[in-house]
Design an enzyme around this catalytic site. Structure first.
Site, short mmCIF file in Angstrom:
data_model
loop_
_atom_site.label_atom_id
_atom_site.label_comp_id
_atom_site.label_asym_id
_atom_site.label_seq_id
_atom_site.Cartn_x
_atom_site.Cartn_y
_atom_site.Cartn_z
N TRP A 5 0.87 -1.19 0.00
CA TRP A 5 0.00 0.00 0.00
C TRP A 5 0.90 1.23 0.00
O TRP A 5 1.84 1.33 0.79
CB TRP A 5 -0.88 -0.03 1.25
CG TRP A 5 -1.80 1.14 1.40
CD1 TRP A 5 -2.62 1.68 0.46
CD2 TRP A 5 -1.99 1.92 2.60
NE1 TRP A 5 -3.32 2.74 0.99
CE2 TRP A 5 -2.95 2.92 2.29
CE3 TRP A 5 -1.45 1.88 3.89
CZ2 TRP A 5 -3.38 3.86 3.23
CZ3 TRP A 5 -1.88 2.80 4.83
CH2 TRP A 5 -2.83 3.78 4.50
N ASP A 16 -0.79 -5.32 9.42
CA ASP A 16 -1.75 -4.33 8.99
C ASP A 16 -3.01 -5.10 8.61
O ASP A 16 -3.03 -5.86 7.65
CB ASP A 16 -1.20 -3.56 7.78
CG ASP A 16 -2.17 -2.48 7.32
OD1 ASP A 16 -3.29 -2.41 7.84
OD2 ASP A 16 -1.79 -1.70 6.42
N LYS A 18 -13.22 -0.52 5.94
CA LYS A 18 -13.83 -1.36 4.90
C LYS A 18 -14.85 -2.34 5.47
O LYS A 18 -15.95 -2.45 4.95
CB LYS A 18 -12.76 -2.16 4.16
CG LYS A 18 -11.40 -1.55 4.08
CD LYS A 18 -11.28 -0.51 3.01
CE LYS A 18 -10.03 0.27 3.24
NZ LYS A 18 -9.42 0.81 2.08
N1 KET Z 1 -3.74 -0.49 5.26
C1 KET Z 1 -3.99 -0.92 4.01
C2 KET Z 1 -3.31 -2.13 3.50
C3 KET Z 1 -4.88 -0.19 3.22
O1 KET Z 1 -5.12 -0.63 1.99
C4 KET Z 1 -5.51 0.97 3.72
C5 KET Z 1 -6.40 1.76 2.88
C6 KET Z 1 -5.21 1.33 5.04
C7 KET Z 1 -4.32 0.59 5.78
C8 KET Z 1 -5.78 2.55 5.71
O2 KET Z 1 -7.11 2.62 5.81
P1 KET Z 1 -7.83 3.60 6.85
O3 KET Z 1 -8.83 4.30 6.06
O4 KET Z 1 -6.81 4.52 7.43
O5 KET Z 1 -8.39 2.69 7.88
N2 KET Z 1 -6.43 1.65 1.62
C9 KET Z 1 -7.33 2.28 0.65
C10 KET Z 1 -7.64 3.71 0.89
C11 KET Z 1 -6.44 4.60 1.03
O6 KET Z 1 -5.49 4.53 0.25
O7 KET Z 1 -6.49 5.42 1.98
C12 KET Z 1 -6.78 2.03 -0.77
O8 KET Z 1 -5.69 1.43 -0.90
O9 KET Z 1 -7.45 2.41 -1.72
#
Ligand code: KET
Length: 422
Positions: free
Chosen positions: A151, A232, A268
């Protein structure tokens, strides 16, 4: 005061100094993931399709608020005894307890002996950042190994927290699968004590996860080398549709009595994206260590955001503690996971029907929200320009943003990009 010496307003007005004190500030690029939505929003085309950010959409292409979340919010609104006082630095106690159970299992011995400390943070990102800042202050080895690729925000979070970021091999573009040998080799060369970032399930962006057998080998190597795993967990429930199955990797590392960290996100799996609800757990050897660790994590949080927001954590706590609502959540979660899986089949079938050159089996095999298509940057740019399909430049598409209605358009775009030999 002598009126002749009053300073004239014009002499102090900013415009008289000519340029701005920020004149040297250059325009920053948009975020590689969230910037895709910015570009999408500017496109007036009626056929535009946003497959960039990992955010669930219904078959009608609409964002989804889970029914069970609406019910929980109703309970919150109706409960006049609820106030808006600050939470403690570590957040809502009930939320923390229930989040740890969700991650480590309802009957986890580690929780029972209190060797786990869990603190509420600002979703997955905030949990990773707090964990990393704690490690930068208190762990003897400040190097973290992150998978290649991973990510896009991981490297930035850990670097800004004060850790030194290195990568380990993870994905093999030739097989579109796990580079297991490369992973084992790179981790065995890591210095003792180094931190290893692992995606608990549904690896982003590749959709490639180790098998349970491979996880067991990774676990043995990590323990043998004295490395520190940092999980994560942003997609628990989204990979298989089962919350327990998707937590298996993490639970293996806790069952052996060793230490690890886990960052949980409810963005999610409960659809609470903008509520910013998450938790950081640090699993320690003993309850005594865990309690001292928590006291130091509080010193990280207090000057960062003081204490976390109350609303989202209250929603989660209500759902997790009520058996009926918990069950309703698992049904809604499974439905989201199943819809994504059915999009995989539909896209695969659509490409086959068009005779699109290439082996597209990885669309079916990959796990979680994303398909790592294998399309290159030029092909992605072509699809955006000619077909108004928005996705990250590494060729990742969010399957959750697709619907039966939009699959043909995406398949046409992929077919054109592949056959025009860009
Ligand atoms: N870890 C991973 C692996 C991840 O894909 C995301 C979010 C997060 C943490 C963080 O999510 P949060 O909203 O802080 O709980 N991924 C999606 C959104 C982004 O990039 O913020 C994405 O990859 O599209």
């Amino acid at each position: 005061m002598d009126p002749n010496h009053t300073i004239s307003a014009s002499a102090t007005s900013g415009s008289d100094f000519g340029g701005s004190v920020f004149d040297h500030v250059v325009q920053a690029p948009e975020d590689p993931i969230l910037g895709v939505t910015v570009a999408y929003n500017k496109d007036p085309s009626p056929v535009k399709l946003n497959l960039g950010v990992g955010a669930y959409r219904t078959e009608e292409g609409k964002p989804l608020v889970l029914n069970v979340v609406r019910r929980a919010e109703q309970l919150l609104v109706n409960d006049r005894s609820r106030v808006k006082e600050y939470l403690p630095i570590v957040g809502l106690a009930e939320f923390n307890k229930l989040s740890a159970k969700l991650m480590f299992g309802a009957d986890s011995p580690a929780i029972q002996v209190k060797r786990v400390t869990t603190v509420q943070c600002l979703s997955g990102t905030g949990s990773l950042r707090v964990g990393a800042e704690f490690l930068a202050r208190h762990h003897h080895q400040r190097t973290i190994y992150i998978p290649q690729p991973t990510w896009g925000n991981h490297g930035k979070i850990f670097t800004l927290a004060g850790l030194s970021v290195k990568t380990y091999r993870y994905y093999d573009p030739a097989t579109r699968g796990l580079n297991f040998q490369g992973l084992l080799e790179d981790l065995s060369l890591a210095p003792s004590g180094a931190i290893v970032l692992l995606h608990a399930c549904a690896h982003n962006p590749t959709g490639v996860d180790p098998t349970l057998q491979q996880w067991e080998q990774i676990r043995q190597l990590i323990r043998l080398k004295g490395l520190l795993p940092f999980f994560d967990s942003a997609y628990q429930g989204f990979a298989s549709g089962s919350l327990d199955a998707d937590a298996q990797s993490v639970r293996m590392f806790v069952a052996d009595g060793g230490e690890c960290l886990a960052a949980q996100s409810y963005a999610k799996n409960m659809g609470l994206y903008g509520e910013r609800v998450g938790a950081l757990s640090i699993v320690c050897k003993t309850a005594d260590v865990a309690s001292r660790v928590e006291s130091q994590v509080k010193l990280v949080i207090r000057p960062m955001f003081s204490n976390p927001p109350i609303h989202g954590a209250s929603i989660v706590a209500i759902i997790l503690k009520n058996r009926d609502m918990y069950n309703e959540w698992t049904v809604e979660l499974k439905a989201m996971a199943d819809r994504i899986i059915s999009m995989r089949q539909q896209l695969f079938d659509a490409l086959r029907a068009r005779g699109t050159p290439g082996d597209w089996n990885h669309i079916l095999k990959q796990i979680g929200m994303f398909t790592f298509t294998g399309l290159n940057t030029a092909q992605v740019a072509f699809m955006t320009k000619e077909y108004h399909v928005y996705m990250t430049s590494d060729g990742r598409i969010s399957m959750a943003g697709l619907s039966s209605k939009t699959v043909p358009h995406l398949a046409d775009a992929i077919h054109a990009a592949v056959t025009r030999a860009i």
